[in-house]
Design a protein around this motif. Structure first.
Motif, short mmCIF file in Angstrom:
data_model
loop_
_atom_site.label_atom_id
_atom_site.label_comp_id
_atom_site.label_asym_id
_atom_site.label_seq_id
_atom_site.Cartn_x
_atom_site.Cartn_y
_atom_site.Cartn_z
N GLN A 71 26.11 43.39 -21.13
CA GLN A 71 25.04 44.26 -21.59
C GLN A 71 24.70 45.30 -20.52
OE1 GLN A 71 23.35 43.84 -24.80
NE2 GLN A 71 25.18 42.58 -25.09
N TYR A 72 24.51 46.54 -20.98
CA TYR A 72 24.05 47.62 -20.11
C TYR A 72 22.60 47.87 -20.48
CZ TYR A 72 29.04 48.17 -19.25
OH TYR A 72 30.35 47.93 -18.90
N THR A 73 21.71 47.67 -19.53
CA THR A 73 20.29 47.63 -19.86
C THR A 73 19.50 48.77 -19.22
OG1 THR A 73 19.77 46.16 -18.00
CG2 THR A 73 20.42 45.11 -20.07
N ALA A 74 18.29 48.95 -19.69
CA ALA A 74 17.43 50.03 -19.20
C ALA A 74 17.03 49.78 -17.75
CB ALA A 74 16.18 50.14 -20.07
N PRO A 75 17.12 50.81 -16.88
CA PRO A 75 16.71 50.64 -15.48
C PRO A 75 15.20 50.70 -15.29
CG PRO A 75 17.52 52.86 -15.85
CD PRO A 75 17.73 52.12 -17.13
N VAL A 76 14.48 51.26 -16.27
CA VAL A 76 13.02 51.37 -16.22
C VAL A 76 12.47 51.12 -17.62
CG1 VAL A 76 12.96 53.01 -14.30
CG2 VAL A 76 13.12 53.87 -16.65
N SER A 77 11.16 50.98 -17.72
CA SER A 77 10.52 50.86 -19.03
C SER A 77 10.07 52.24 -19.49
CB SER A 77 9.32 49.91 -18.96
OG SER A 77 8.34 50.41 -18.06
N GLY A 78 9.94 52.40 -20.81
CA GLY A 78 9.50 53.67 -21.35
C GLY A 78 10.02 53.89 -22.75
N GLU A 79 10.15 55.17 -23.13
CA GLU A 79 10.57 55.55 -24.47
C GLU A 79 11.94 56.22 -24.44
OE1 GLU A 79 9.27 58.65 -28.06
OE2 GLU A 79 7.89 58.23 -26.40
N ILE A 80 12.82 55.84 -25.36
CA ILE A 80 14.11 56.50 -25.50
C ILE A 80 13.85 57.88 -26.09
CG2 ILE A 80 16.40 56.44 -26.55
CD1 ILE A 80 15.95 54.17 -24.58
N VAL A 81 14.08 58.94 -25.30
CA VAL A 81 13.75 60.30 -25.77
C VAL A 81 14.97 61.09 -26.22
CG1 VAL A 81 11.60 60.51 -24.49
CG2 VAL A 81 13.76 61.12 -23.38
N GLU A 82 16.18 60.68 -25.78
CA GLU A 82 17.37 61.41 -26.22
C GLU A 82 18.60 60.54 -26.07
OE1 GLU A 82 19.88 65.57 -25.42
OE2 GLU A 82 18.20 65.04 -24.11
N ILE A 83 19.44 60.57 -27.09
CA ILE A 83 20.77 59.97 -27.02
C ILE A 83 21.74 61.14 -27.08
CG2 ILE A 83 22.43 58.43 -28.11
CD1 ILE A 83 20.06 56.83 -29.22
N LYS A 84 22.24 61.54 -25.94
CA LYS A 84 23.02 62.79 -25.81
C LYS A 84 24.50 62.51 -26.03
CE LYS A 84 23.78 66.66 -22.62
NZ LYS A 84 23.44 67.20 -21.27
#
Length: 454
Positions: A71-84
């Motif tokens: 699994q590749y996971t989020a380095p910080v917490s927050g909101e996903i704002v863009e999937i580029k």
């Protein structure tokens, strides 16, 4: 038994602008990103989130369909704002608008004594789920390690000899306990040795000198003495069928934090370095940070190139780009988009060259720091047989013949000439001194892919 390896071949590129050992006081970057392009060999990424989703540090973001357990996971917490995405919908970045205070997914916590007796399968499951596993890179091929493999040894390079590299002793200060915990976890995955390789000419950080369960080897000599591939070659060479794992000291610390604190904490120090930086220094942040706040008001000029990583092997990014998963330095160099008539043959002491015959006088000032731009001073041409590649690569490999075997797609030749022992970074110095101006690192990757997928 520990070894002392003295290397004579190589070449130190002394660039101006090495980061001072001090922390800058700034606000955290607003956005962070995880880039699938950082992970060599990831061809079929599956995104697990949508724009607008809320995540914590350690929340799964994506995985590779060829290795679904990792699994590749989020380095910080927050909101996903863009999937580029790029051409043919290739996944380039997943951007996260970070929370002011980072929150973490919860994982199991253990004491140091518990870690020593922890079952390997339990440790593996937590590493795969949390996001720390991609820190482990497999040789040959330089890809994220297969959790089903058992490496014959594990290598950690405790110093970086590349130009304007970050100082590991400064980055790792105060991480002794985490580092030891990470070593104790890694020992469960190999019946061989864990090799910790340090700079023989520098003071040993306590993080390394106090480490138990490792074999400490000392290396001296010019770059690429700090490259883990060179170290493997001299300590435990890779033959066909062998598997060796490598990991950075910062990756070991991440593993230790996961088991001691029960969270995926990617807190790290990033060095902003280079001749075009007013105040080259370190920034405390998380993996995948945007460089925008690091460079605001801190550049000597605007016509520069930003590189995530060192100038030899790093990735070009824009001024709002993101630091790569494996990088701990952002290099800022003058842009070299100009033409200089006969510039390569003018006698001068202002330019750095490995080749004395080209009329450059840099060899007269071996300790001088240079301001170099990104101009390659020439165009690609037929291979010139100079023998200089072998002068800067302290490995028993005939580089020119290996590159020609790759270009000819000669599989037997590639294997016989040492393709299993190298990845791009090992031959990056060859690219720097190449009078034929070939993209040596790209050629090496082509050869590795030919062998891997044949």
């Amino acid at each position: 038994m520990s070894k002392l390896v003295k290397l004579k071949k190589g070449f130190d590129i002394k660039l101006a602008g090495r980061a001072e050992k001090k922390l800058a006081e700034i606000q955290q970057p607003e956005t962070f990103a995880i880039k699938p392009t950082d992970f060599v060999g990831m061809q079929r990424p599956k995104v697990l989130v949508n724009e607008g989703d809320k995540v914590k540090a350690g929340t799964p973001i994506l995985f590779d369909k060829k290795a679904e357990a990792v699994q590749y996971t989020a380095p910080v917490s927050g909101e996903i704002v863009e999937i580029k995405r790029g051409e043919k919908r290739k996944l380039l970045e997943i951007k996260i608008l970070a929370d002011k205070e980072v929150s973490f997914e919860s994982f199991d916590k253990y004491s140091i004594s518990d870690i020593k007796g922890l079952n390997k399968d339990v440790a593996l499951a937590q590493m795969l789920k949390s996001g720390v596993w991609p820190n482990i890179v497999q040789r040959p091929f330089g890809i994220v390690a297969d959790p089903a493999d058992s490496p014959k040894s594990i290598f950690i390079s405790g110093f970086d000899s590349s130009p304007i590299a970050a100082d590991y002793s400064f980055i790792l200060k105060g991480s002794d306990e985490y580092f030891q915990a990470g070593i104790d976890i890694l020992k469960k995955f190999t019946s061989g040795l864990i090799h910790l390789n340090i700079n023989a000419a520098a003071e040993i950080p306590t993080t390394f000198s106090n480490a138990q369960g490792v074999q400490i080897n000392k290396f001296s000599g010019p770059h690429p003495a700090g490259n883990v591939g060179v170290q493997i070659h001299h300590i435990d060479p890779i033959n066909k069928g062998d598997i060796v794992w490598t990991i950075t000291p910062m990756g070991v610390v991440e593993i230790g934090k996961l088991f001691l604190e029960g969270k995926y904490d990617t807190t790290t120090l990033i060095a902003l370095a280079g001749s075009e930086v007013k105040s080259p220094q370190y920034y405390k942040t998380y993996k995948g940070a945007s460089i925008k706040r690091f460079i605001e008001g801190n550049l000597k000029q605007d016509h520069v190139r930003f590189i995530s990583g060192n100038p030899l092997t790093g990735e070009r990014i824009d001024r709002e780009g993101y630091v790569g998963f494996y990088n701990n330095v952002v290099s800022v160099l003058p842009e070299g988009d100009y033409y200089e008539f006969l510039g390569w043959m003018k006698p001068t002491a202002k330019k750095l060259s490995f080749h004395r015959a080209l009329g450059l006088l840099s060899f007269l000032s071996p300790n001088k720091e240079y301001v170099l731009d990104t101009n390659v001073r020439g165009e690609e041409r037929a291979f010139v047989q100079t023998g200089t590649f072998e002068q800067v690569l302290p490995m028993d490999i005939y580089v020119t013949y290996l590159l020609k075997a790759i270009m000819a797609e000669d599989f037997d030749g590639m294997e016989e000439l040492g393709i299993y022992e190298v990845v791009e970074e090992d031959l990056a110095l060859c690219e720097f001194i190449d009078v034929s101006k070939h993209d040596v690192q790209q050629i090496v990757r082509k050869g590795l892919e030919l062998i891997q997928y044949s």
